[in-house]
Design an enzyme around this catalytic site. Structure first.
Site, mmCIF file in Angstrom:
data_model
loop_
_atom_site.group_PDB
_atom_site.id
_atom_site.type_symbol
_atom_site.label_atom_id
_atom_site.label_comp_id
_atom_site.label_asym_id
_atom_site.label_seq_id
_atom_site.Cartn_x
_atom_site.Cartn_y
_atom_site.Cartn_z
ATOM 1 N N LYS A 249 35.198 -17.461 -17.615
ATOM 2 C CA LYS A 249 34.660 -16.210 -16.898
ATOM 3 C C LYS A 249 32.999 -16.839 -16.650
ATOM 4 O O LYS A 249 32.197 -16.405 -16.438
ATOM 5 C CB LYS A 249 34.696 -15.122 -18.014
ATOM 6 C CG LYS A 249 35.899 -14.256 -18.572
ATOM 7 C CD LYS A 249 35.335 -13.397 -19.690
ATOM 8 C CE LYS A 249 36.666 -12.855 -20.169
ATOM 9 N NZ LYS A 249 35.996 -12.026 -20.798
ATOM 10 N N GLU B 43 46.736 -16.188 -29.099
ATOM 11 C CA GLU B 43 46.252 -15.457 -29.397
ATOM 12 C C GLU B 43 46.983 -14.152 -30.157
ATOM 13 O O GLU B 43 47.867 -13.851 -30.070
ATOM 14 C CB GLU B 43 45.914 -14.890 -28.191
ATOM 15 C CG GLU B 43 44.540 -13.953 -27.929
ATOM 16 C CD GLU B 43 44.159 -13.110 -26.978
ATOM 17 O OE1 GLU B 43 43.148 -13.279 -26.432
ATOM 18 O OE2 GLU B 43 45.224 -11.884 -26.618
ATOM 19 N N ASP C 21 42.310 -11.406 -31.851
ATOM 20 C CA ASP C 21 41.523 -11.045 -30.355
ATOM 21 C C ASP C 21 41.105 -9.851 -31.179
ATOM 22 O O ASP C 21 42.300 -8.607 -31.315
ATOM 23 C CB ASP C 21 42.302 -11.142 -29.399
ATOM 24 C CG ASP C 21 41.795 -10.561 -28.212
ATOM 25 O OD1 ASP C 21 40.954 -10.654 -27.535
ATOM 26 O OD2 ASP C 21 42.633 -9.625 -27.384
ATOM 27 N N LYS D 249 48.004 -15.932 -24.419
ATOM 28 C CA LYS D 249 47.179 -14.960 -24.468
ATOM 29 C C LYS D 249 47.865 -13.767 -24.808
ATOM 30 O O LYS D 249 49.330 -13.793 -25.018
ATOM 31 C CB LYS D 249 46.351 -14.408 -23.423
ATOM 32 C CG LYS D 249 45.204 -16.225 -23.023
ATOM 33 C CD LYS D 249 43.804 -15.142 -23.090
ATOM 34 C CE LYS D 249 42.978 -14.573 -23.433
ATOM 35 N NZ LYS D 249 41.227 -13.656 -22.985
ATOM 36 N N ARG E 148 16.172 -25.230 -2.218
ATOM 37 C CA ARG E 148 17.224 -23.801 -2.576
ATOM 38 C C ARG E 148 18.249 -24.396 -3.528
ATOM 39 O O ARG E 148 18.246 -23.493 -4.314
ATOM 40 C CB ARG E 148 17.176 -23.278 -0.938
ATOM 41 C CG ARG E 148 18.099 -21.764 -1.412
ATOM 42 C CD ARG E 148 17.321 -21.305 -2.830
ATOM 43 N NE ARG E 148 16.026 -21.015 -2.252
ATOM 44 C CZ ARG E 148 15.672 -20.230 -3.681
ATOM 45 N NH1 ARG E 148 15.824 -19.815 -4.301
ATOM 46 N NH2 ARG E 148 14.055 -20.534 -2.948
#
Length: 287
Positions: free
Chosen positions: A139, A204, A226, A171, A104
């Site tokens: 992410k 950013e 962005d 950011k 598995r």
């Protein structure tokens, strides 16, 4: 063969495999212990059931060996192979109980990694004819980032920073808390100088005014554009004029990817590579 990135150390892989086996096996694989004779030796093959790009083939032998040094993998297809239904990715031989115990975790890793590699290869193909390279993001699935970023590389993408520690990425919230683009860059440069760290800086920007402020301030490696429309992004790339790397980010989809690539950016970061890719259907079968 592409050299492995620095995060793929023997120690990091071993730590990941130990934790994953502890989660799955606990105090024993009682199904295999109950039903299969202790002295049984068998073999199984990894069957491909859907088309795509194979990934995790180099990880599988490490998992099998961690379960039982008596397990041996042969006839393995290399990572990055384009596979079709009916292909055999590898054969594993050894103690039957151990094959079942490892099954598995091997499948979970390879199905997920192959799905990411397949999607990465697909999106990379959409950028043909442009200079843009495809980047992953943070992410990722907690405790599975190592494998997910590895899969992006196998699929032809480029790894962004691995975590918060190997790059400074300023950011929108960082910029707003710092009081603007120029103060954020100045504070970052002072911090790196005072701590003796040499880290790349990415800043950013959300509009042409911020792009201009960043270009005038300087002292960074890459400018993120962005959530800009392609026309605005093209203006931003022209304003940068090759002085810094450029990266498009924010809400970029499969449908808009080629148009974004045509703006002239160097990189395009796509979170969907790791958070939305499906799996490649694989099955480990005794024979």
């Amino acid at each position: 063969m592409q050299p492995l990135p620095p995060y793929l150390t023997d120690e990091a892989l071993a730590v990941f495999i130990r934790a994953a086996l502890a989660e799955d096996v606990g105090d024993g694989d009682h199904s295999a212990l109950a039903a299969v004779p202790a002295d049984a030796h068998n073999r199984a093959r990894l069957l491909v059931k859907s088309p795509g790009v194979l990934a995790g083939a180099a990880l599988a032998p490490r998992i099998f060996a961690a379960v039982d040094a008596g397990l041996h993998v042969r006839d393995a297809l290399p990572d990055g192979t384009r596979v079709r239904p009916g292909d055999v990715a590898f054969v594993v031989e050894g103690p039957a109980r151990s094959i079942l115990t490892a099954e598995r975790l091997v499948l979970n890793c390879m199905q997920r990694m192959s799905g990411i590699a397949t999607y990465t290869a697909h999106l990379t193909g959409l950028l043909a004819g442009t200079r843009a390279r495809l980047l992953d993001t943070r992410k990722t699935t907690p405790n599975f980032r190592l494998c997910e970023k590895w899969a992006v590389l196998i699929g032809g993408g480029v790894n962004h920073r691995f975590g918060l520690f190997d790059m400074v990425m300023l950011k929108d919230n960082h910029v707003d808390y710092a009081g603007g683009v120029a103060p954020a860059l100045a504070a970052t440069q002072a911090y790196l100088a005072s701590t003796g760290r040499q880290l790349p800086i990415v800043i950013e920007t959300r509009n042409l005014a911020e792009v201009q402020q960043a270009v005038e301030a300087g002292g960074f490696q890459r400018l993120m554009l962005d959530n800009m429309a392609p026309a605005l992004m093209r203006e931003a790339v022209a304003l940068v004029a090759g002085r810094f790397e450029t990266e498009a980010s924010g809400s970029i989809t499969e449908q808009t990817l080629a148009e974004v690539g045509a703006t002239g950016v160097d990189y395009i970061s796509v979170g969907a590579l790791t958070h939305s890719a499906g799996i490649l259907d694989l099955s480990l079968k005794a024979f």
